[in-house]
Design a protein around this motif. Structure first.
Motif, PDB file in Angstrom:
ATOM      1  N   ARG A 176     -36.830   7.277  40.756  1.00  0.00           N
ATOM      2  CA  ARG A 176     -37.415   6.514  42.047  1.00  0.00           C
ATOM      3  C   ARG A 176     -36.142   6.483  43.250  1.00  0.00           C
ATOM      4  NH1 ARG A 176     -38.844   0.725  42.293  1.00  0.00           N
ATOM      5  NH2 ARG A 176     -37.271   0.185  40.626  1.00  0.00           N
ATOM      6  N   LYS A 177     -36.824   6.670  44.308  1.00  0.00           N
ATOM      7  CA  LYS A 177     -35.926   6.504  45.573  1.00  0.00           C
ATOM      8  C   LYS A 177     -35.037   5.366  45.656  1.00  0.00           C
ATOM      9  CE  LYS A 177     -35.886   7.559  50.425  1.00  0.00           C
ATOM     10  NZ  LYS A 177     -36.872   7.819  51.606  1.00  0.00           N
ATOM     11  N   VAL A 178     -33.798   5.258  46.117  1.00  0.00           N
ATOM     12  CA  VAL A 178     -33.315   4.195  46.082  1.00  0.00           C
ATOM     13  C   VAL A 178     -33.667   3.509  47.649  1.00  0.00           C
ATOM     14  CG1 VAL A 178     -30.958   2.863  46.295  1.00  0.00           C
ATOM     15  CG2 VAL A 178     -31.372   4.495  44.739  1.00  0.00           C
ATOM     16  N   GLY A 179     -33.771   2.133  47.470  1.00  0.00           N
ATOM     17  CA  GLY A 179     -34.518   1.482  48.822  1.00  0.00           C
ATOM     18  C   GLY A 179     -34.396   0.082  48.582  1.00  0.00           C
ATOM     19  N   TYR A 180     -34.712  -0.515  49.971  1.00  0.00           N
ATOM     20  CA  TYR A 180     -34.748  -1.948  49.964  1.00  0.00           C
ATOM     21  C   TYR A 180     -36.036  -2.394  50.545  1.00  0.00           C
ATOM     22  CZ  TYR A 180     -29.821  -1.592  49.680  1.00  0.00           C
ATOM     23  OH  TYR A 180     -28.472  -1.261  49.203  1.00  0.00           O
ATOM     24  N   MET A 181     -36.645  -3.695  49.990  1.00  0.00           N
ATOM     25  CA  MET A 181     -37.904  -4.019  50.575  1.00  0.00           C
ATOM     26  C   MET A 181     -37.906  -4.585  51.887  1.00  0.00           C
ATOM     27  SD  MET A 181     -40.209  -7.174  48.842  1.00  0.00           S
ATOM     28  CE  MET A 181     -40.974  -6.245  47.590  1.00  0.00           C
ATOM     29  N   LYS A 182     -38.897  -4.191  52.747  1.00  0.00           N
ATOM     30  CA  LYS A 182     -38.786  -4.835  54.057  1.00  0.00           C
ATOM     31  C   LYS A 182     -39.225  -6.269  54.044  1.00  0.00           C
ATOM     32  CE  LYS A 182     -40.624  -0.382  56.054  1.00  0.00           C
ATOM     33  NZ  LYS A 182     -41.418   0.406  56.677  1.00  0.00           N
ATOM     34  N   ILE A 183     -38.497  -7.052  54.758  1.00  0.00           N
ATOM     35  CA  ILE A 183     -38.812  -8.330  55.223  1.00  0.00           C
ATOM     36  C   ILE A 183     -40.240  -8.702  55.506  1.00  0.00           C
ATOM     37  CG2 ILE A 183     -38.002  -8.773  57.668  1.00  0.00           C
ATOM     38  CD1 ILE A 183     -37.223 -11.089  54.496  1.00  0.00           C
TER      39      ILE A 183
END
Length: 322
Positions: free
Chosen positions: A57-64
């Motif tokens: 999986r691509k590393v990322g962050y949930m958008k607020i």
């Protein structure tokens, strides 16, 4: 007695009778009662036991904005327990405290964050106290520094102990957050269980000891013993919880580290729509009628053994005659 008012709901994981009582009363035919939300799948460690090592999986962050949409969708629902964690380290997310505050402002849900604890400086610890987080779980898995280094691949056990003790000190006189330490028992650390208990018992609120599992057969078995697997029963996860990745993709449980069995997308659908989806119904049916081999995610999984057996409840619900 109203289960929603039972203190320290996190103990349900370690109490079969309490969990069975909760599931029987609130069994989520229409809506889940527990969820894992992944702020990020990024991590500051590379542990030998973690599924991230094999995930593509691509590393990322949930958008607020997505996070708030999910929380808004939960308003007015009987969500008993919410965890901000799945495959990564939650405190890497720059808006994690905004997330915690939003949950505590908008919902009455009991909120947990699970962490490796290495990013918690004094400022972050004070933010934890100020936001009203209900529960924090530290993944430790070792008593000796050399064992911690072998499992976590970093020589930072003393830093973790210092961070936990700082939280204990600053929390003095307050009830929140409830502090829990987690210890996954495997052949690498089984000889340290007693020392771990002796050192931490009475200092924190709860110690959790869990058997190692192989992430649906994808990892080498590091179990401390060759324990006897009981006769298989349906995984109760499918009737009360699911996991939400940082992208908004919903999966049946935390074991699906690849998001290989997507149930829906919360960018486009509601939680209620996904919970009643045909794909989840198919998955439940496979478990009810013991067709586990039909589901790649489930066929070699052993994590179900750590969940309470609710088959008798399901038999009455679905009028199953054997």
């Amino acid at each position: 007695m109203q289960l929603l008012k039972i203190p320290y709901l996190h103990n349900l994981k370690n109490s079969d009778w309490a969990k069975r009582l909760m599931i029987k009363r609130y069994l989520a035919y229409q809506y889940p009662i527990k969820m894992d939300i992944e702020p990020t799948n990024d991590c500051n460690l590379n542990c030998i036991t973690c599924a991230r090592r094999q995930s593509r999986r691509k590393v990322g962050y949930m958008k607020i904005s997505l996070f708030k949409k999910i929380i808004d969708d939960l308003k007015g629902k009987k969500i008993i327990y919410l965890t901000l964690h799945k495959d990564g380290e939650p405190f890497l997310h720059k808006q994690i405290f905004e997330m915690i505050s939003y949950v505590k402002t908008e919902l009455t849900t009991y909120l947990n964050v699970t962490t490796n604890g290495l990013l918690l400086d004094k400022t972050k610890i004070q933010n934890i106290l100020d936001t009203g987080l209900d529960d924090i779980s530290f993944s430790v898995d070792a008593f000796h520094p050399e064992t911690y280094k072998k499992i976590r691949r970093t020589d930072a056990l003393n830093m973790l102990i210092e961070n936990i003790n700082t939280l204990i000190s600053l929390r003095k006189g307050k009830r929140k957050p409830f502090i829990r330490l987690r210890f996954t028992i495997m052949k690498d650390n089984v000889n340290e269980v007693d020392k771990f208990k002796k050192y931490w018992q009475g200092k924190v609120d709860h110690l959790s000891f869990d058997p190692y599992h192989t992430w649906s057969g994808n990892f080498t078995n590091r179990s401390a013993t060759n324990y006897l697997i009981p006769k298989r029963y349906p995984c109760s996860f499918l009737w009360y919880t699911f996991s939400i990745s940082y992208t908004g993709i919903v999966t049946p449980c935390c074991v699906d580290y690849k998001c290989a069995y997507p149930l829906g997308d919360l960018n486009k659908e509601s939680i209620a729509q996904i919970w009643s989806s045909e794909r989840l119904k198919k998955l439940r049916s496979a478990h009810i009628y013991s067709n586990y081999s039909e589901i790649e995610l489930c066929k070699d999984c052993t994590y179900w053994t750590q969940q309470v057996d609710i088959y008798k409840i399901l038999k009455r619900k679905y009028n199953i005659i054997e």
